[in-house]
Design an enzyme around this catalytic site. Structure first.
Site, PDB file in Angstrom:
ATOM      1  N   LYS A  20       0.567  -0.893   0.479  1.00  8.87           N
ATOM      2  CA  LYS A  20      -0.415   0.055  -0.095  1.00  8.87           C
ATOM      3  C   LYS A  20       1.076   1.143  -0.011  1.00  8.87           C
ATOM      4  O   LYS A  20       1.583   0.702   0.413  1.00  8.87           O
ATOM      5  CB  LYS A  20      -0.909   0.597   1.225  1.00  8.87           C
ATOM      6  CG  LYS A  20      -1.645   0.897   0.889  1.00  8.87           C
ATOM      7  CD  LYS A  20      -3.436   0.379   0.547  1.00  8.87           C
ATOM      8  CE  LYS A  20      -4.682   1.437   0.412  1.00  8.87           C
ATOM      9  NZ  LYS A  20      -5.376   0.701  -0.738  1.00  8.87           N
ATOM     10  N   ASP A  61      -6.357   4.521  -5.409  1.00  8.00           N
ATOM     11  CA  ASP A  61      -7.745   4.154  -4.387  1.00  8.00           C
ATOM     12  C   ASP A  61      -8.089   5.870  -3.947  1.00  8.00           C
ATOM     13  O   ASP A  61      -7.994   6.304  -5.174  1.00  8.00           O
ATOM     14  CB  ASP A  61      -6.394   3.759  -2.973  1.00  8.00           C
ATOM     15  CG  ASP A  61      -6.980   3.603  -1.858  1.00  8.00           C
ATOM     16  OD1 ASP A  61      -8.018   2.749  -2.009  1.00  8.00           O
ATOM     17  OD2 ASP A  61      -6.829   3.988  -0.236  1.00  8.00           O
ATOM     18  N   ALA A 111     -21.964  -0.303  -4.064  1.00  4.83           N
ATOM     19  CA  ALA A 111     -22.928  -0.402  -3.988  1.00  4.83           C
ATOM     20  C   ALA A 111     -23.829  -1.369  -4.978  1.00  4.83           C
ATOM     21  O   ALA A 111     -25.438  -2.085  -5.668  1.00  4.83           O
ATOM     22  CB  ALA A 111     -24.086   0.114  -3.271  1.00  4.83           C
TER      23      ALA A 111
END
Lengths: 486, 109
Positions: free
Chosen positions: A166, A206, A282
């Protein structure tokens, strides 16, 4: 006077008030994370955690993440003393390498700005380091360590040759011009290019790093190295990106749920589903779950949630996208458009449902929400976001017999398709979306199988949290042992 | 210059930005998160006001991204590129004129 917390070093970030209804956010200082669950830990794990807590006492999130994994590993450590003999835990809780550098760049007023940047290369046991790049004012080394550690197990679960890492910088793109963002990305790459490559470390996007920033980063890497290769994932499709990457996380979550239900002799067909969020994840979940026969009753946003008894389907799913891109970020628009109930300032977990998919934000579902879910008849909770469920809520749900699936297993479809992007780049190929989808489906099926098998073998059937941690750990640990000390 | 020994060195602590919510435009009113105690490092709804295209959103999903304005059918002379720039037919020609310019034309004069 409201505090302005937005000034770090030389770069002033446009101010927002940090105070919320619940009062200003404070990060409690933690000195002994392990005390609460010490009796659940294997003595070897307890020793490692105690050492780690003493060494990095201020890295709260990192220590909690380590503790959660180590608690799950207790039965594995009991049955496999080789892990202690090989000092695997000591090796897996420290990153292989951390690169720290400063990024100096010129803003639009020709003023020099300085930011701090890190790349945490956690584990290369299973493949090149792989993990996102975050540009946000909150980025610190501690945060990067925490996220890289979590990434290790998620990447391992995919079954693809992916290590973990990361990185990022405390540069905030907010309020910056396109040219400022570009100059920052180029200055960032001036240092980072030495440490990355398609077989070394493959960063992705990200928070704050989308296709535009990947373009600037990749473009400058190419200039510096004179190489066009798959050093980044999340690229635009025209120059190496994979189809289906945006949908991958949500679709993968739905595939995992499908497998989980199939193992119990049921399916998504006719299931009542509560979803939080209305972003990419979602949206993907709603689209795929609906295709597979489920009825999605709720969506949520920062303003509250909508309850649609007829289910979110057809044009309504497309409307989610336009709502997102309107920039208003209000789900109330959905209620106004389709004449359904809008519940301001509330979360969707009070709606009776069979399956809950929290897809919005870390720590969005607490103990009270878990109690609502159980009261409403919820039998499954599948995490779409990363760590959306609080620890006490997980314990309560599991205690009540609700099947809990952690995000590191359920949402691994995102990084899996990044792995497929690397495969396509390496082979100089573009796969059509149905081929990517087929691979994704196979990967998620395998993840479910491996996690469920580990749970049965070491914990109890259906304990996906333990299964995911154990399965992810054993692959990495096995590779570390195979590759010798060094 | 000698430092004044009576003058205390005042250091102002740098306040770290705790989490994503700090720069999110919904910080004041967001009801997604259940707790205000734990810092948030992961959020699929994070929005700091930067355009969606740079915010990790899928290019394939960007139905509402404004497209470049269509070329006027009779562009101003200074806007012409390629062969049309100095063609005798430039004021009356009805052939298509792509924005990148015309570089092969049998009617060029």
């Amino acid at each position: 006077m409201k505090p302005n917390l937005k000034t770090i070093g030389h770069e002033a970030v446009p101010a927002l008030d940090r105070t919320r209804a619940g009062g200003p956010v404070s990060v409690p200082r933690v000195t002994d994370v392990s005390s609460a669950r010490a009796d659940e830990l294997h003595p070897y794990a307890a020793r490692v955690l105690a050492d780690l807590s003493a060494r990095y006492w201020w890295e709260r999130e990192f220590l909690i993440a380590v503790e959660e994994v180590l608690v799950s590993l207790t039965p594995v450590l009991e049955l496999n003393p080789v892990y202690e003999a090989e000092r695997i835990l000591e090796r897996i809780v420290e990153p292989e390498r951390v690169i720290t550098f400063r990024v100096a760049w010129l803003d639009d007023q020709n003023q020099i700005q300085v930011n701090r940047a890190w790349r945490v290369q956690w584990s290369s046991a299973l493949g090149p380091y792989k993990g996102g790049t975050r540009l946000h004012a909150s980025v610190t080394l501690d945060g990067m360590k925490f996220l890289a550690f979590e990434q290790t197990f998620k990447n391992s679960l995919t079954g693809l040759p992916l290590g973990s890492g990361k990185g990022g910088s405390d540069f905030s793109p907010r309020g910056r011009s396109r040219h400022e963002v570009m100059r920052f990305c180029q200055a960032y790459m001036n240092e980072l290019y030495r440490y990355i490559g398609p077989d070394v470390d493959v960063p992705a996007g990200d928070i704050g790093v989308g296709t535009r920033e990947i373009g600037y980063l990749f473009g400058h890497y190419k200039r510096l190295t004179h190489r066009f290769n798959g050093v980044f994932t999340g690229k635009a499709h025209e120059w190496g990106g994979s189809l289906l990457r945006p949908e991958a996380t949500g679709f993968g979550i739905a595939y995992f749920a499908q497998e989980m239900l199939a193992e119990r002799g049921t399916s998504l067909e006719g299931k009542q589903i509560a979803v939080s969020g209305f972003g990419n994840v979602a949206w993907g979940v709603v689209k795929k779950v609906t295709e597979l026969g489920g009825k999605v009753l709720t969506l949520s946003g920062p303003d509250g949630y909508v309850y649609d008894p007829d289910g979110v389907q057809g044009d309504k799913i497309d409307f989610m996208l336009s709502m997102r891109y309107s920039g208003n970020d209000r789900v109330q628009e959905y209620a106004e458009r389709f004449g359904v109930t809008f519940n301001a300032n509330r979360r969707p977990w009070e709606v009776p449902c069979d399956i809950a998919f929290p897809c919005a934000i870390q720590n969005e579902l607490d103990l009270d929400d878990a109690k609502h879910l159980v009261t409403g008849g919820c039998k499954y909770l599948v995490e779409g976001a990363n760590m959306p469920t609080s620890t006490d809520a997980i314990a309560f749900l599991q205690d009540q017999g609700v099947i809990f699936v952690p995000g590191k297993a359920a949402n691994a479809g995102g990084v899996a398709v990044s792995g497929l992007e690397m495969s396509q780049n390496g082979a100089r190929e573009y796969w059509p979306s149905d081929e990517v989808d087929r691979h994704l489906h196979r990967i998620m099926t395998n993840i479910h199988h491996n996690v469920a098998t580990s749970a049965k073998q070491y914990a109890e059937p259906g304990n996906y949290l333990a299964g995911a941690n154990i399965c992810g750990f054993q692959k990495v640990a096995g590779a570390i042992i195979d590759q010798g000390v060094g | 210059m000698q430092p004044n020994p009576k003058r205390k060195l005042v250091t102002r602590p740098v306040q770290p930005v705790a989490d994503l919510c700090t720069t999110c435009i919904h910080c004041d009113s967001c009801h997604l998160r259940a707790t205000t105690i734990q810092p948030v490092h992961e959020c699929n709804e994070f929005d700091d006001g930067t355009p969606a295209i740079s915010n990790g959103m899928a290019k394939g999903l960007l139905h509402s991204v404004p497209k470049a304005p269509k070329q006027n059918s009779a562009p101003a002379r200074e806007a012409l590129v390629g062969l049309c720039m100095n063609c005798d037919h430039r004021d009356t020609c009805t052939l298509p004129r792509p924005s990148g310019g015309v570089w092969h034309c049998e009617e060029y004069k």
